[in-house]
Design an enzyme around this catalytic site. Sequence first.
Site, PDB file in Angstrom:
ATOM      1  N   ASP A 399      70.902  51.571   5.201  1.00  0.00           N
ATOM      2  CA  ASP A 399      70.768  51.210   3.797  1.00  0.00           C
ATOM      3  C   ASP A 399      69.366  51.598   3.342  1.00  0.00           C
ATOM      4  O   ASP A 399      68.508  51.946   4.164  1.00  0.00           O
ATOM      5  CB  ASP A 399      71.014  49.711   3.640  1.00  0.00           C
ATOM      6  CG  ASP A 399      71.069  49.274   2.191  1.00  0.00           C
ATOM      7  OD1 ASP A 399      71.314  50.139   1.331  1.00  0.00           O
ATOM      8  OD2 ASP A 399      70.866  48.088   1.911  1.00  0.00           O
ATOM      9  N   LYS A 400      69.110  51.545   2.059  1.00  0.00           N
ATOM     10  CA  LYS A 400      67.772  51.827   1.544  1.00  0.00           C
ATOM     11  C   LYS A 400      66.998  50.542   1.306  1.00  0.00           C
ATOM     12  O   LYS A 400      65.967  50.299   1.927  1.00  0.00           O
ATOM     13  CB  LYS A 400      67.862  52.633   0.236  1.00  0.00           C
ATOM     14  CG  LYS A 400      66.498  52.987  -0.348  1.00  0.00           C
ATOM     15  CD  LYS A 400      66.614  53.727  -1.648  1.00  0.00           C
ATOM     16  CE  LYS A 400      67.046  52.798  -2.775  1.00  0.00           C
ATOM     17  NZ  LYS A 400      65.989  51.814  -3.121  1.00  0.00           N
ATOM     18  N   THR A 401      67.522  49.687   0.426  1.00  0.00           N
ATOM     19  CA  THR A 401      66.789  48.497   0.024  1.00  0.00           C
ATOM     20  C   THR A 401      66.729  47.495   1.165  1.00  0.00           C
ATOM     21  O   THR A 401      67.752  47.070   1.698  1.00  0.00           O
ATOM     22  CB  THR A 401      67.458  47.850  -1.196  1.00  0.00           C
ATOM     23  OG1 THR A 401      67.569  48.819  -2.221  1.00  0.00           O
ATOM     24  CG2 THR A 401      66.641  46.659  -1.678  1.00  0.00           C
ATOM     25  N   LYS A 587      73.246  41.985 -17.490  1.00  0.00           N
ATOM     26  CA  LYS A 587      72.381  42.995 -16.889  1.00  0.00           C
ATOM     27  C   LYS A 587      73.088  43.538 -15.648  1.00  0.00           C
ATOM     28  O   LYS A 587      73.877  42.856 -14.995  1.00  0.00           O
ATOM     29  CB  LYS A 587      71.004  42.425 -16.524  1.00  0.00           C
ATOM     30  CG  LYS A 587      70.961  41.524 -15.312  1.00  0.00           C
ATOM     31  CD  LYS A 587      69.512  41.200 -14.958  1.00  0.00           C
ATOM     32  CE  LYS A 587      69.414  40.458 -13.642  1.00  0.00           C
ATOM     33  NZ  LYS A 587      70.027  39.134 -13.641  1.00  0.00           N
ATOM     34  N   ASP A 700      72.237  52.405  -4.943  1.00  0.00           N
ATOM     35  CA  ASP A 700      71.372  52.827  -6.047  1.00  0.00           C
ATOM     36  C   ASP A 700      71.922  54.069  -6.737  1.00  0.00           C
ATOM     37  O   ASP A 700      72.745  54.803  -6.197  1.00  0.00           O
ATOM     38  CB  ASP A 700      69.966  53.121  -5.519  1.00  0.00           C
ATOM     39  CG  ASP A 700      69.195  51.842  -5.256  1.00  0.00           C
ATOM     40  OD1 ASP A 700      69.669  50.779  -5.686  1.00  0.00           O
ATOM     41  OD2 ASP A 700      68.137  51.898  -4.614  1.00  0.00           O
ATOM     42  N   ARG A 786      75.501  55.117  -4.985  1.00  0.00           N
ATOM     43  CA  ARG A 786      76.512  54.386  -5.746  1.00  0.00           C
ATOM     44  C   ARG A 786      77.690  53.996  -4.849  1.00  0.00           C
ATOM     45  O   ARG A 786      78.849  54.159  -5.198  1.00  0.00           O
ATOM     46  CB  ARG A 786      77.010  55.220  -6.939  1.00  0.00           C
ATOM     47  CG  ARG A 786      76.028  55.295  -8.090  1.00  0.00           C
ATOM     48  CD  ARG A 786      75.850  53.927  -8.694  1.00  0.00           C
ATOM     49  NE  ARG A 786      74.950  53.936  -9.858  1.00  0.00           N
ATOM     50  CZ  ARG A 786      74.014  53.042 -10.040  1.00  0.00           C
ATOM     51  NH1 ARG A 786      73.803  52.108  -9.133  1.00  0.00           N
ATOM     52  NH2 ARG A 786      73.267  53.057 -11.126  1.00  0.00           N
ATOM     53  N   LYS A 792      80.983  52.090   2.476  1.00  0.00           N
ATOM     54  CA  LYS A 792      80.024  52.313   3.561  1.00  0.00           C
ATOM     55  C   LYS A 792      80.711  52.174   4.916  1.00  0.00           C
ATOM     56  O   LYS A 792      80.522  53.007   5.816  1.00  0.00           O
ATOM     57  CB  LYS A 792      78.865  51.316   3.446  1.00  0.00           C
ATOM     58  CG  LYS A 792      78.020  51.485   2.195  1.00  0.00           C
ATOM     59  CD  LYS A 792      76.915  50.442   2.149  1.00  0.00           C
ATOM     60  CE  LYS A 792      76.097  50.546   0.862  1.00  0.00           C
ATOM     61  NZ  LYS A 792      75.024  49.533   0.797  1.00  0.00           N
TER      62      LYS A 792
END
Length: 1169
Positions: A399-401, A587, A700, A786, A792
């Site tokens: 993952d990135k975050t 949001k 993301d 995305r 995943k």
Amino acid sequence: LGFDPPHQSDTRTIYIANRFPQNGLYTPQKFIDNRIISSKYTVWNFVPKNLFEQFRRVANFYFLIIFLVQLMIDTPTSPITSGLPLFFVITVTAIKQGYEDWLRHNSDNEVNGAPVYVVRSGGLVKTRSKNIRVGDIVRIAKDEIFPADLVLLSSDRLDGSCHVTTASLDGETNLKTHVAVPETAVLQTVANLDTLVAVIECQQPEADLYRFMGRMIITQQMEEIVRPLGPESLLLRGARLKNTKEIFGVAVYTGMETKMALNYKSKSQKRSAVEKSMNTFLIIYLIILISEAIISTILKYTWQAEEKWDEPWYNQKTEHQRNSSKILRFISDFLAFLVLYNFIIPISLYVTVEMQKFLGSFFIGWDLDLYHEESDQKAQVNTSDLNEELGQVEYVFTDKTGTLTENEMQFRECSIHGMKYQEINGRLVPEGPTPDSSEGNLSYLSSLSHVNSLSHLTSSSSFRTSPENDTELIKEHDLFFKAVSLCHTVQISSVQTDGIGDGPWQSSLAPSQLEYYASSPDEKALVEAAARIGIVFVGNTEETMEVKILGKLERYKLLHVLEFDSDRRRMSVIVQAPSGERFLFAKGAESSILPKCIGGEIEKTRIHVDEFALKGLRTLCVAYRQFTSKEYEVIDRRLFEARTALQQREEKLADVFHYIEKDLILLGATAVEDRLQDKVRETIEALRMAGIKVWVLTGDKHETAVSVSLSCGHFHRTMNILELTNQKSDSECAEQLRQLARRITEDHVIQHGLVVDGTSLSLALREHEKLFMEVCRNCSAVLCCRMAPLQKAKVIRLIKISPEKPITIGCWDGANDVSMIQEAHVGIGIMGKERRQAARNSDYAIARFKFLSKLLFVHGHFYYIRIATLVQYFFYKNVCFITPQFLYQFYCLFSQQTLYDSVYLTLYNICFTSLPILIYSLLEQHIDPHILQNKPTLYRDISKNRLLSIKTFLYWTILGFSRSFIFLFGSYFLIGKDASLLGNGQMFGNWTFGTLVFTVMVITVTVKMALETHFWTWINHLVTWGSIIFYFVFSLFYGGILWPFLGSQNMYFVFIQLVSSGSAWFAIILMVVTCLFLDVMKKVFDRQLHPTSTEKAQLTETNSSIKCVDSLCCFPEGETTCTSVRRMLERVIGRCSPTHISRSWSASDPFYTNDRSILTLSTMDSSTC
């Protein structure tokens, strides 16, 4: 209560305080008690159940069959030879499992006997946890642990809320807020609760910690009130009450039906490549065993076809034997040979492998290089079964975050009404020049004043247009930051320690005295940014949210929260302003917000979002919608119906959310920065050098993900970036894939990177999976953006089942990433500051991504080398052990005469040869750890299970067979046929001959282990040379005494007679040297002619300040083969301190110390060499 409870199997009905209807028509449902049972056995079923579980293992069952055969028929060896090792293995395992279960019983008794207070008969009754029943009202005090899954009824706070920590369940240390329904929140005493008449209808128990659906039906003044219940109402067993004096809750799930107990069920078993290879080898050796038994049986009957061999005078057949069936005799002889050769299957292999994995796993936790001082976190091993798999990785999915980044968000920029701003010291500064700007910036704090909850820009504003435009701009700014301050699930703690949560408790506190905490770091960063700008979120209750706008307190009524989910990728709140207006603030990702918008600066904001993303910033879009009274009445009714539904609640809520979150007016977008973790770029580059492909799977947006991939080195500047994005149809996707495949073929010289978005991935996997995999296999790096969590996991599974069957690793940090970690061959959890669910469900957990390099390149490399050698060596020494037994049958006309004494047969694998390989498999370091970490390319030498390939397996097997020929025929020819080798003129007998073969074999296989050892410690010396000494001492003791309990005294004085013969010593030394000389020669020629990268690194290490760890086979470059052989022979003969390793030796610790190296072992004086 005037209604019939439902009887569906997927729901349960709970009468609070067990007040059942009095009409006699209701039969209470049966629920289990509150006992937790983590133990597997009882006193009565331990022996049969444990034996059943152990004999389900193929090897144990095989040796049981052999033992039973020895008991039933006349076999050449005693049943003790197979029965004693089997008994030893079964007993050791049973003791270990029995002790562990005894500890579980003690833990269960402690938990089940814990005191609790329950409301019964109008008062508090003290009882034990195990006596809690479903429907009981339980009182829990501050810092106590919830004894069952409870629905919150009330707390000491007026709003009925409480704070809990679920660290023991999901590892998250932040406080979570739970709330009671309004009708029960006011019932704060036992007397009031005694008047409560209510029923809870909820789903049946399930393991998901974050999912709960139900409803409470309260009867007040003959009127039924229905309230929905969700996860915010459920207090989980194992969680702890914090910052709240006491609460009352009703038990809905008890005992083994609580979510905590359901989550303790074991995960699906992962099997390593080494384990699969080991099972394959076992099958091959089983075939060899059966073949040897069949050949021996056939040759026996062929030989005995001649009359002169049929009935020798010393072995006359009985009348019964002569008349028995030939088929039965053939089967009986076959089973007898099977017993004679059965030790070719190593019974102690499984036990040794388990001990090696269990003990070896501690080295990861002890490694200080994997310790993160800032967070005080060390590496964790949640399973020891996959240690060696760390040395076989070909794909890393991450993952990135929170995995590549710190997951510490800082607000940087925003776009409001089509204008971009950046924050500088609490001031919003517009980017670029502005009309009539004398100072070049806009201070939002100084430019806002409020009239009727709306702000306007004062004359001091540096940005002015026209009054009409000012009013519109002011409204957009005001609504934007109100949306940011109200649309979230952030909680507050302040400098106060008592009374937190009692109404508007923070109203008088300054922003600097407030501390926000949230499960989402994005939300925390945005709320903190709004506070710095001047709109401060100061607290909330179940029904209200309070903000201070330039010091003026405004209270908004919280009507509904539309929770975030990964499908919608957004969250919303519906609030009522002090003016009575009702707003929806939403949001979320721009892909989920912008399509729902019908107004606002959509195109400008889209451009700004892309610009933010190119800087690597995380973006969210903010929008709102205003409801009329009629619109809100419809929405409120539909939400109530969906939330009180027991069937298909999630689907109904999704439909309602879709109906509500439409026709939005776009306010703007936010951009927060999540900086990269330390040494991420170096780690990814090292993985690439090791031949490991890195895939980044993130949710993301495209631009953000690409920017971060470039900054972290996942994509480098010279790489040709290919894109498979924004595909609308299967045909379009297929054509794009074909074009990408052609480009890769044409530009095969350069490296390629691939970017895929979630929509295009779904199309590619639907009809064009093979083409997609072809493109991916030819790309050095792949970025999937995305992505939903299920996508995943699907990508990982796609790679796992590909024809190459590569070993995969999944690195994630979030609770929603557990499925990916469990899907990969090896799951690596990154221990974030507040999110440890992934770490708890992983196979291994590390504090930072940079630690992955040492985990793979050092620990994985060593673990694989150790266990691969262990497996091969075990089969090798058993081939050496049993093949002479087979060859010996040619000399005794296949009469099933055993070559070795039964005691030697029994102790060979248990005592004489087991410890050296075990210590080797724990401590071996064939090259310095720092070299392994600094030269990632060495990882390629062990990839694709090279050391357990069929080629390597055949080498070890042939080596074992060849040594067996030397043992038997060498002994036969050296002691001579009919030769007298004793001083009294006697000849060696059968048992002396067999003991000679056995002695040569024990010495040879032990010294062979010494030749394979590169890293010597005093422990290696002790067990290696000690094993040989122990064999001699035991044999002298065993053969020097007449043992009255033995059936025969065949070995009496045999060993003493053997070692008293000079000829026997000459034969032993000559055969051992012959066997080992061939091994030495092969090592020298292999390293001279076909050295691997690791062996070349060992040569480099020889010439460096760090002395070579390969004590036998490392020589300076340019040295001739003859000189190398001479040096090796010197080392074999005079093997003093073999390694001379200079790695920060510690004299204080005789075993090891960990000084930022994987192992540091006690020194030996190298000057003696």
